[in-house]
Design a protein around this motif. Structure first.
Motif, PDB file in Angstrom:
ATOM      1  N   CYS A  50      59.042   5.467   7.097  1.00 37.92           N
ATOM      2  CA  CYS A  50      57.389   5.741   7.315  1.00 37.92           C
ATOM      3  C   CYS A  50      56.575   5.297   7.410  1.00 37.92           C
ATOM      4  O   CYS A  50      55.370   5.403   8.210  1.00 37.92           O
ATOM      5  N   SER A  52      57.100   3.007   9.721  1.00 37.35           N
ATOM      6  CA  SER A  52      57.385   2.756  11.296  1.00 37.35           C
ATOM      7  C   SER A  52      56.852   4.032  11.563  1.00 37.35           C
ATOM      8  O   SER A  52      56.613   3.996  13.150  1.00 37.35           O
ATOM      9  N   ALA A  53      56.654   5.179  11.011  1.00 34.93           N
ATOM     10  CA  ALA A  53      56.442   6.540  12.027  1.00 34.93           C
ATOM     11  C   ALA A  53      55.234   6.482  12.303  1.00 34.93           C
ATOM     12  O   ALA A  53      54.375   7.117  13.228  1.00 34.93           O
ATOM     13  N   SER A  56      53.766   4.562  15.248  1.00 36.96           N
ATOM     14  CA  SER A  56      54.281   4.882  15.977  1.00 36.96           C
ATOM     15  C   SER A  56      54.168   6.305  17.323  1.00 36.96           C
ATOM     16  O   SER A  56      53.694   6.635  17.472  1.00 36.96           O
ATOM     17  N   GLY A  57      53.407   7.081  15.303  1.00 36.36           N
ATOM     18  CA  GLY A  57      52.419   8.093  15.943  1.00 36.36           C
ATOM     19  C   GLY A  57      50.888   8.230  16.076  1.00 36.36           C
ATOM     20  O   GLY A  57      50.783   9.202  15.320  1.00 36.36           O
ATOM     21  N   LEU A  61      51.334  10.620  10.151  1.00 38.31           N
ATOM     22  CA  LEU A  61      52.476  11.386   9.509  1.00 38.31           C
ATOM     23  C   LEU A  61      52.816  12.969   9.394  1.00 38.31           C
ATOM     24  O   LEU A  61      51.998  13.742   9.461  1.00 38.31           O
ATOM     25  N   ARG A  65      57.185  12.987   5.748  1.00 35.75           N
ATOM     26  CA  ARG A  65      57.310  12.385   5.570  1.00 35.75           C
ATOM     27  C   ARG A  65      55.666  11.663   4.961  1.00 35.75           C
ATOM     28  O   ARG A  65      55.901  10.662   3.898  1.00 35.75           O
TER      29      ARG A  65
END
Length: 111
Positions: A50, A52-53, A56-57, A61, A65
């Motif tokens: 979560c 990391s996402a 990168s997002g 989220l 997530r």
């Protein structure tokens, strides 16, 4: 401060702490271990995924997530008091802090 700079500051803080976390090995002896009935490897993987996402997002989220992350925070709330010697409490406190920052939840005070 406007919300954009606040988000930038949060992303910077999360990124810095995330890099620190990535340098730390998973605590020795905890593979396959549970605390408070929670599988620690799965908890670590879910929370890390979560964070990391989120990074990168661009600081957001998806709903799935976000739900997983809130469950991770609840699980971390349960395991932190159950950690013993050799469980690398700072590792889990760092993951808790990261998870709370990403979810924009105020972390409880460290014990």
């Amino acid at each position: 401060m406007d919300s954009t700079s606040g988000n930038d500051e949060l992303e910077s803080a999360v990124s810095h702490l995330w890099q620190e976390h990535l340098q730390a090995p998973f605590p020795a002896g905890l593979r396959g271990a549970e605390r408070a009935g929670i599988d620690l490897v799965l908890l670590d993987a879910d929370a890390a995924g979560c964070v990391s996402a989120w990074l990168s997002g661009g600081g957001s989220l998806d709903d799935g997530r976000r739900s997983v992350l809130h469950r991770c925070i609840a699980d971390l709330d349960r395991i932190l008091p159950a950690l013993g010697p050799g469980d690398d409490t700072p590792y889990w406190q760092r993951m808790y802090r990261l998870s709370c920052w990403v979810a924009r939840v105020d972390p409880r005070p460290a014990e």
